[in-house]
Scaffold this motif. Structure first.
Motif, PDB file in Angstrom:
ATOM      1  N   GLU A  22       0.816  -1.219   0.000  1.00 20.56           N
ATOM      2  CA  GLU A  22       0.000   0.000   0.000  1.00 20.56           C
ATOM      3  C   GLU A  22       0.847   1.265   0.000  1.00 20.56           C
ATOM      4  O   GLU A  22       0.448   2.280  -0.566  1.00 20.56           O
ATOM      5  CB  GLU A  22      -0.944   0.016   1.205  1.00 20.56           C
ATOM      6  CG  GLU A  22      -2.121  -0.912   1.065  1.00 20.56           C
ATOM      7  CD  GLU A  22      -3.071  -0.831   2.242  1.00 20.56           C
ATOM      8  OE1 GLU A  22      -3.267   0.263   2.795  1.00 20.56           O
ATOM      9  OE2 GLU A  22      -3.635  -1.885   2.597  1.00 20.56           O
ATOM     10  N   VAL A  23       2.005   1.238   0.641  1.00 16.92           N
ATOM     11  CA  VAL A  23       2.861   2.429   0.730  1.00 16.92           C
ATOM     12  C   VAL A  23       4.035   2.389  -0.250  1.00 16.92           C
ATOM     13  O   VAL A  23       4.814   3.336  -0.325  1.00 16.92           O
ATOM     14  CB  VAL A  23       3.364   2.647   2.178  1.00 16.92           C
ATOM     15  CG1 VAL A  23       2.195   2.815   3.132  1.00 16.92           C
ATOM     16  CG2 VAL A  23       4.279   1.525   2.649  1.00 16.92           C
ATOM     17  N   LYS A  24       4.150   1.316  -1.006  1.00 17.82           N
ATOM     18  CA  LYS A  24       5.273   1.109  -1.921  1.00 17.82           C
ATOM     19  C   LYS A  24       5.433   2.265  -2.912  1.00 17.82           C
ATOM     20  O   LYS A  24       6.541   2.770  -3.121  1.00 17.82           O
ATOM     21  CB  LYS A  24       5.064  -0.210  -2.656  1.00 17.82           C
ATOM     22  CG  LYS A  24       6.136  -0.586  -3.646  1.00 17.82           C
ATOM     23  CD  LYS A  24       5.785  -1.949  -4.248  1.00 17.82           C
ATOM     24  CE  LYS A  24       6.810  -2.391  -5.241  1.00 17.82           C
ATOM     25  NZ  LYS A  24       6.471  -2.044  -6.611  1.00 17.82           N
ATOM     26  N   ASP A  25       4.349   2.701  -3.533  1.00 14.74           N
ATOM     27  CA  ASP A  25       4.420   3.791  -4.517  1.00 14.74           C
ATOM     28  C   ASP A  25       4.927   5.089  -3.897  1.00 14.74           C
ATOM     29  O   ASP A  25       5.690   5.824  -4.520  1.00 14.74           O
ATOM     30  CB  ASP A  25       3.055   4.037  -5.168  1.00 14.74           C
ATOM     31  CG  ASP A  25       2.636   2.906  -6.095  1.00 14.74           C
ATOM     32  OD1 ASP A  25       3.512   2.136  -6.528  1.00 14.74           O
ATOM     33  OD2 ASP A  25       1.431   2.799  -6.392  1.00 14.74           O
ATOM     34  N   ILE A  26       4.520   5.353  -2.675  1.00 15.04           N
ATOM     35  CA  ILE A  26       4.977   6.570  -1.982  1.00 15.04           C
ATOM     36  C   ILE A  26       6.479   6.499  -1.743  1.00 15.04           C
ATOM     37  O   ILE A  26       7.203   7.467  -1.988  1.00 15.04           O
ATOM     38  CB  ILE A  26       4.212   6.753  -0.645  1.00 15.04           C
ATOM     39  CG1 ILE A  26       2.730   6.958  -0.912  1.00 15.04           C
ATOM     40  CG2 ILE A  26       4.800   7.912   0.159  1.00 15.04           C
ATOM     41  CD1 ILE A  26       1.856   6.880   0.322  1.00 15.04           C
ATOM     42  N   ILE A  27       6.950   5.363  -1.277  1.00 20.13           N
ATOM     43  CA  ILE A  27       8.381   5.189  -1.013  1.00 20.13           C
ATOM     44  C   ILE A  27       9.178   5.321  -2.308  1.00 20.13           C
ATOM     45  O   ILE A  27      10.181   6.028  -2.360  1.00 20.13           O
ATOM     46  CB  ILE A  27       8.648   3.826  -0.336  1.00 20.13           C
ATOM     47  CG1 ILE A  27       7.986   3.774   1.042  1.00 20.13           C
ATOM     48  CG2 ILE A  27      10.142   3.557  -0.218  1.00 20.13           C
ATOM     49  CD1 ILE A  27       7.909   2.386   1.636  1.00 20.13           C
ATOM     50  N   GLU A  28       8.705   4.653  -3.357  1.00 18.10           N
ATOM     51  CA  GLU A  28       9.413   4.725  -4.641  1.00 18.10           C
ATOM     52  C   GLU A  28       9.461   6.152  -5.165  1.00 18.10           C
ATOM     53  O   GLU A  28      10.491   6.601  -5.666  1.00 18.10           O
ATOM     54  CB  GLU A  28       8.741   3.806  -5.666  1.00 18.10           C
ATOM     55  CG  GLU A  28       8.965   2.342  -5.384  1.00 18.10           C
ATOM     56  CD  GLU A  28       8.251   1.415  -6.344  1.00 18.10           C
ATOM     57  OE1 GLU A  28       8.720   0.271  -6.489  1.00 18.10           O
ATOM     58  OE2 GLU A  28       7.223   1.820  -6.935  1.00 18.10           O
ATOM     59  N   SER A  29       8.372   6.875  -5.016  1.00 17.80           N
ATOM     60  CA  SER A  29       8.303   8.256  -5.495  1.00 17.80           C
ATOM     61  C   SER A  29       9.220   9.178  -4.694  1.00 17.80           C
ATOM     62  O   SER A  29       9.952   9.991  -5.265  1.00 17.80           O
ATOM     63  CB  SER A  29       6.861   8.744  -5.413  1.00 17.80           C
ATOM     64  OG  SER A  29       6.768  10.109  -5.693  1.00 17.80           O
ATOM     65  N   GLU A  30       9.195   9.059  -3.388  1.00 15.56           N
ATOM     66  CA  GLU A  30       9.979   9.960  -2.532  1.00 15.56           C
ATOM     67  C   GLU A  30      11.472   9.664  -2.556  1.00 15.56           C
ATOM     68  O   GLU A  30      12.281  10.567  -2.371  1.00 15.56           O
ATOM     69  CB  GLU A  30       9.466   9.908  -1.092  1.00 15.56           C
ATOM     70  CG  GLU A  30       8.152  10.629  -0.914  1.00 15.56           C
ATOM     71  CD  GLU A  30       7.768  10.805   0.538  1.00 15.56           C
ATOM     72  OE1 GLU A  30       8.662  10.900   1.411  1.00 15.56           O
ATOM     73  OE2 GLU A  30       6.550  10.839   0.800  1.00 15.56           O
ATOM     74  N   PHE A  31      11.841   8.411  -2.776  1.00 14.70           N
ATOM     75  CA  PHE A  31      13.259   8.038  -2.695  1.00 14.70           C
ATOM     76  C   PHE A  31      13.842   7.621  -4.054  1.00 14.70           C
ATOM     77  O   PHE A  31      15.001   7.211  -4.119  1.00 14.70           O
ATOM     78  CB  PHE A  31      13.457   6.949  -1.634  1.00 14.70           C
ATOM     79  CG  PHE A  31      13.137   7.440  -0.252  1.00 14.70           C
ATOM     80  CD1 PHE A  31      14.087   8.119   0.494  1.00 14.70           C
ATOM     81  CD2 PHE A  31      11.873   7.271   0.286  1.00 14.70           C
ATOM     82  CE1 PHE A  31      13.788   8.606   1.764  1.00 14.70           C
ATOM     83  CE2 PHE A  31      11.565   7.750   1.555  1.00 14.70           C
ATOM     84  CZ  PHE A  31      12.519   8.423   2.287  1.00 14.70           C
TER      85      PHE A  31
END
Length: 80
Positions: A22-31
């Motif tokens: 669920e949070v994978k896209d956020i992590i990929e986008s931010e980092f």
């Protein structure tokens, strides 16, 4: 980046892995890094564990995926 969920039963592996997805896209986008999610059952483990790139960052289960995201982000920022 590799995020590994190690659990002592399938229910918690499913739950924690679902939260990571669920949070994978956020992590990929931010980092700016692709995230690979792994699961491992560990019958000898007393509690759930979360590893990022081989480093143990959490023992136990956060109350929701938002807390999980913040734990992962805090760890990644400390490594930058």
């Amino acid at each position: 980046m590799e995020i590994k969920v190690v659990c002592n039963d399938r229910y918690w592996c499913y739950t924690l892995s679902s939260w990571v997805y669920e949070v994978k896209d956020i992590i990929e986008s931010e980092f700016n890094e692709e995230v690979k999610v792994l699961e491992e059952l560990c019958s000898e483990c007393e509690d759930n564990q979360l590893y990022v790139n081989g480093d143990l960052i959490l023992i136990g289960t956060p109350s929701e995926e938002g807390y999980l995201l913040e734990i992962i982000k805090k760890y990644l920022r400390s490594r930058s």
